[in-house]
Write a protein that holds these residues in place. Structure first.
Motif, PDB file in Angstrom:
ATOM      1  N   ASN A   1       0.796  -1.227   0.000  1.00 41.85           N
ATOM      2  CA  ASN A   1       0.000   0.000   0.000  1.00 41.85           C
ATOM      3  C   ASN A   1       0.830   1.279   0.000  1.00 41.85           C
ATOM      4  O   ASN A   1       0.335   2.333   0.374  1.00 41.85           O
ATOM      5  N   THR A   2       2.068   1.228  -0.418  1.00 44.71           N
ATOM      6  CA  THR A   2       2.861   2.440  -0.603  1.00 44.71           C
ATOM      7  C   THR A   2       2.810   2.805  -2.074  1.00 44.71           C
ATOM      8  O   THR A   2       2.626   1.935  -2.926  1.00 44.71           O
ATOM      9  N   PRO A   3       2.960   4.098  -2.396  1.00 43.71           N
ATOM     10  CA  PRO A   3       2.874   4.490  -3.801  1.00 43.71           C
ATOM     11  C   PRO A   3       3.940   3.817  -4.655  1.00 43.71           C
ATOM     12  O   PRO A   3       5.081   3.676  -4.236  1.00 43.71           O
ATOM     13  N   ALA A   4       3.541   3.386  -5.833  1.00 41.09           N
ATOM     14  CA  ALA A   4       4.475   2.827  -6.809  1.00 41.09           C
ATOM     15  C   ALA A   4       5.208   3.998  -7.475  1.00 41.09           C
ATOM     16  O   ALA A   4       4.960   5.157  -7.144  1.00 41.09           O
ATOM     17  N   ASN A   5       6.084   3.699  -8.403  1.00 40.64           N
ATOM     18  CA  ASN A   5       6.736   4.773  -9.156  1.00 40.64           C
ATOM     19  C   ASN A   5       5.665   5.542  -9.893  1.00 40.64           C
ATOM     20  O   ASN A   5       4.824   4.961 -10.576  1.00 40.64           O
ATOM     21  N   LEU A   6       5.698   6.863  -9.756  1.00 39.09           N
ATOM     22  CA  LEU A   6       4.669   7.693 -10.363  1.00 39.09           C
ATOM     23  C   LEU A   6       5.124   8.259 -11.701  1.00 39.09           C
ATOM     24  O   LEU A   6       6.306   8.524 -11.916  1.00 39.09           O
ATOM     25  N   ILE A   7       4.166   8.428 -12.582  1.00 37.42           N
ATOM     26  CA  ILE A   7       4.377   9.087 -13.861  1.00 37.42           C
ATOM     27  C   ILE A   7       3.413  10.261 -13.932  1.00 37.42           C
ATOM     28  O   ILE A   7       2.467  10.341 -13.141  1.00 37.42           O
ATOM     29  N   THR A   8       3.626  11.157 -14.855  1.00 35.38           N
ATOM     30  CA  THR A   8       2.736  12.299 -15.044  1.00 35.38           C
ATOM     31  C   THR A   8       2.097  12.203 -16.418  1.00 35.38           C
ATOM     32  O   THR A   8       2.778  11.920 -17.408  1.00 35.38           O
ATOM     33  N   ALA A   9       0.787  12.421 -16.458  1.00 34.41           N
ATOM     34  CA  ALA A   9       0.037  12.458 -17.718  1.00 34.41           C
ATOM     35  C   ALA A   9      -0.519  13.870 -17.879  1.00 34.41           C
ATOM     36  O   ALA A   9      -0.996  14.465 -16.914  1.00 34.41           O
ATOM     37  N   TYR A  10      -0.450  14.390 -19.089  1.00 33.89           N
ATOM     38  CA  TYR A  10      -0.905  15.744 -19.389  1.00 33.89           C
ATOM     39  C   TYR A  10      -2.170  15.676 -20.236  1.00 33.89           C
ATOM     40  O   TYR A  10      -2.190  15.001 -21.264  1.00 33.89           O
ATOM     41  N   PHE A  11      -3.197  16.367 -19.799  1.00 33.75           N
ATOM     42  CA  PHE A  11      -4.487  16.347 -20.490  1.00 33.75           C
ATOM     43  C   PHE A  11      -4.789  17.689 -21.135  1.00 33.75           C
ATOM     44  O   PHE A  11      -4.501  18.741 -20.568  1.00 33.75           O
ATOM     45  N   THR A  12      -5.404  17.623 -22.306  1.00 36.22           N
ATOM     46  CA  THR A  12      -5.994  18.782 -22.961  1.00 36.22           C
ATOM     47  C   THR A  12      -7.415  18.385 -23.323  1.00 36.22           C
ATOM     48  O   THR A  12      -7.629  17.342 -23.957  1.00 36.22           O
ATOM     49  N   ILE A  13      -8.368  19.192 -22.913  1.00 37.77           N
ATOM     50  CA  ILE A  13      -9.776  18.937 -23.215  1.00 37.77           C
ATOM     51  C   ILE A  13     -10.272  20.068 -24.104  1.00 37.77           C
ATOM     52  O   ILE A  13     -10.315  21.225 -23.679  1.00 37.77           O
TER      53      ILE A  13
END
Length: 132
Positions: free
Chosen positions: A31-43
């Protein structure tokens, strides 16, 4: 019509942790955070353009990122589940599919999978458009 750009960022928000809103896929077995990535959204909305980013676990899907964005108040959407497609977006920010449908691309390439099957990589750019 003139388009208004709205930019929202998680820079000021608390960073994801086991206690904050991280999708279940973002947690390791302990229950610890895994390696995080960032996703960028445009709507691309009918009368404006909204952009934001979210952090999620490696191997996350577009749907995982959208769940986090919804929990953070960055995005409102509804989906319908289809066995072969997974989650299919039926509305974004109160604009419902009707005469058109919501479609998305990743890094400029039209997506070939439903959002719950489409894995994303760090710094992927997800763009949503209402296609009439």
């Amino acid at each position: 019509e003139e388009k208004k750009e709205v930019t929202r960022s998680l820079a000021d928000a608390p960073q994801p942790s086991a206690e904050t809103s991280v999708s279940p896929a973002a947690l390791k077995e302990d229950n610890t955070p895994a390696n995080l990535i960032t996703a960028y959204f445009t709507i691309h909305m009918p009368n404006d353009l909204e952009t934001f980013s979210v952090d999620l676990a490696e191997n996350g899907t577009v749907f995982d990122a959208m769940v986090i964005a919804k929990e953070k108040g960055l995005l409102a959407y509804t989906t319908r589940t289809f066995a072969s497609l997974g989650e299919f977006v039926t509305s974004i920010n109160n604009v419902e599919s009707g005469d058109g449908v919501w479609v998305y691309d990743i890094n400029g390439q039209l997506a070939s999978k439903g959002i719950s099957f489409q894995k994303i990589q760090h710094a992927d750019r997800i763009t949503w458009r209402y296609d009439e």
